[in-house]
Design an enzyme around this catalytic site. Structure first.
Site, PDB file in Angstrom:
ATOM      1  N   GLY A  29       0.818  -1.211   0.000  1.00 32.99           N
ATOM      2  CA  GLY A  29       0.000   0.000   0.000  1.00 32.99           C
ATOM      3  C   GLY A  29       0.852   1.262   0.000  1.00 32.99           C
ATOM      4  N   THR A  31       1.181   3.621   2.291  1.00 34.45           N
ATOM      5  CA  THR A  31       1.914   3.879   3.538  1.00 34.45           C
ATOM      6  C   THR A  31       3.150   3.000   3.588  1.00 34.45           C
ATOM      7  OG1 THR A  31      -0.285   4.165   4.507  1.00 34.45           O
ATOM      8  CG2 THR A  31       1.579   4.229   6.025  1.00 34.45           C
ATOM      9  N   ALA A  83      -3.293  -0.325   6.911  1.00 32.64           N
ATOM     10  CA  ALA A  83      -4.664  -0.799   7.143  1.00 32.64           C
ATOM     11  C   ALA A  83      -5.639   0.193   6.530  1.00 32.64           C
ATOM     12  CB  ALA A  83      -4.942  -0.935   8.635  1.00 32.64           C
ATOM     13  N   ASP A  84      -6.831  -0.316   6.258  1.00 32.47           N
ATOM     14  CA  ASP A  84      -7.903   0.554   5.764  1.00 32.47           C
ATOM     15  C   ASP A  84      -8.734   1.101   6.921  1.00 32.47           C
ATOM     16  OD1 ASP A  84      -7.378   0.176   2.916  1.00 32.47           O
ATOM     17  OD2 ASP A  84      -7.822  -1.904   3.395  1.00 32.47           O
ATOM     18  N   LYS A  94      -8.339  -4.816   6.244  1.00 33.90           N
ATOM     19  CA  LYS A  94      -7.270  -4.686   5.271  1.00 33.90           C
ATOM     20  C   LYS A  94      -7.735  -5.264   3.930  1.00 33.90           C
ATOM     21  CE  LYS A  94      -3.154  -5.733   6.282  1.00 33.90           C
ATOM     22  NZ  LYS A  94      -2.830  -4.566   5.421  1.00 33.90           N
ATOM     23  N   GLY A  97      -5.897  -2.808  -1.107  1.00 37.59           N
ATOM     24  CA  GLY A  97      -5.000  -3.018  -2.244  1.00 37.59           C
ATOM     25  C   GLY A  97      -5.084  -4.440  -2.796  1.00 37.59           C
ATOM     26  N   GLU A 103      -0.997 -10.918   3.104  1.00 38.27           N
ATOM     27  CA  GLU A 103      -0.808 -10.094   4.310  1.00 38.27           C
ATOM     28  C   GLU A 103      -1.172 -10.889   5.561  1.00 38.27           C
ATOM     29  OE1 GLU A 103      -1.600  -5.712   2.300  1.00 38.27           O
ATOM     30  OE2 GLU A 103      -3.265  -6.712   3.258  1.00 38.27           O
TER      31      GLU A 103
HETATM   32  C1  5RP Z   1      -3.498  -3.656   0.970  1.00 35.01           C
HETATM   33  C2  5RP Z   1      -3.800  -3.159   2.332  1.00 35.01           C
HETATM   34  C3  5RP Z   1      -3.258  -1.833   2.709  1.00 35.01           C
HETATM   35  O1  5RP Z   1      -2.502  -1.967   3.849  1.00 35.01           O
HETATM   36  C4  5RP Z   1      -4.414  -0.895   2.962  1.00 35.01           C
HETATM   37  O2  5RP Z   1      -5.236  -0.865   1.809  1.00 35.01           O
HETATM   38  C5  5RP Z   1      -3.921   0.509   3.297  1.00 35.01           C
HETATM   39  O3  5RP Z   1      -3.386   1.109   2.173  1.00 35.01           O
HETATM   40  P1  5RP Z   1      -2.771   2.562   2.187  1.00 35.01           P
HETATM   41  O4  5RP Z   1      -1.519   2.497   2.998  1.00 35.01           O
HETATM   42  O5  5RP Z   1      -2.506   2.840   0.728  1.00 35.01           O
HETATM   43  O6  5RP Z   1      -3.781   3.513   2.776  1.00 35.01           O
HETATM   44  O7  5RP Z   1      -4.443  -3.798   3.134  1.00 35.01           O
HETATM   45  O8  5RP Z   1      -4.138  -4.868   0.712  1.00 35.01           O
END
Ligand code: 5RP
Length: 220
Positions: A29, A31, A83-84, A94, A97, A103
């Site tokens: 992702g 981050t 994480a989302d 999560k 992505g 994960e």
């Molecule tokens: C990917 C994930 C990511 O960790 C989640 O979507 C967070 O993404 P971002 O750091 O772009 O906000 O679970 O599968």
């Protein structure tokens, strides 16, 4: 400070959890992309990484970080991933992505799971972010009907195939009051590969990027 700068702050703070002369688990992702770029600067201190996606693998290899297959390593002291959503108990949603299965495998194989996110990801009750569910392609419609029975509104993530060759249903309209129960219920449906709830194995540490800098929340 904008959202991306807050993500970077969280990624910077995660560096202190990287164990010298060991393998680090790396998630997926935007981050985590910050984390990978920072990890590249200290790559001489680590043995290498295990990766939760082809995208992260490619980014690390481009920067000279050695990526191992999880089967080649016997210990992963720490896993760093985004994480989302996170609740205050460090239960996570999560899979935004689409890398949720790998994960969850690496999170399970790691001694410590450090989650990095900007502060907007911290919620009282999870479910505003649609819950990703990875499914075997032939089970897509069947699982969608089962998810409707649980009160959700599954939406097929069209034109997307996971690194494992499967599909994603994003489940809207859930208010997740019993996250462990829901994780178990969805996981046991035949055809589900992984649900993007990380509650049986939540994060141990949550580092939030805030306008005032990084703030660390420990699991209770
Ligand atoms: C990917 C994930 C990511 O960790 C989640 O979507 C967070 O993404 P971002 O750091 O772009 O906000 O679970 O599968």
């Amino acid at each position: 400070m904008n959202q991306d700068e807050m993500k970077r702050k969280a990624a910077e703070a995660a560096l202190e959890y990287v164990v010298t002369d060991a393998i680090v688990g790396v998630g997926t992702g935007s981050t985590v992309n910050h984390f990978i770029d920072l990890l590249a600067d200290i790559k001489g201190r680590i043995v290498g990484a295990v990766s939760s996606s082809e995208a992260s693998t490619e980014r690390m290899q481009k920067q000279g970080i050695r990526v191992y297959d999880l089967n080649e390593v016997s210990q992963v002291p720490v896993y760093i991933d985004g994480a989302d959503e996170s609740d205050h108990y460090l239960n996570l949603i999560k899979g935004g992505g689409g890398a949720l299965t790998r994960e969850k495998i690496i999170a399970g194989a790691s001694d410590k799971f450090v989650c990095i996110a900007d502060v907007s990801k911290l919620v009282d009750v999870m479910g505003t972010f649609p819950l990703p569910v990875e499914v075997i392609p032939m089970a897509r419609s069947y699982i969608a009907r089962e998810l409707v029975k649980l009160g959700g509104r599954p939406v097929w993530r069209e034109n997307f195939v996971t690194d494992n060759g499967n599909l994603i249903l994003d489940v809207h309209d859930l208010k997740i009051m019993e996250p462990v129960k829901l994780e178990n219920e969805i996981n046991k449906m035949a055809g589900v590969v992984t649900v993007g709830l990380f509650c049986n194995r939540p994060a141990d540490v949550l580092i939030l990027g805030t306008p005032q800098g990084a703030k660390t929340v420990l699991s209770k």
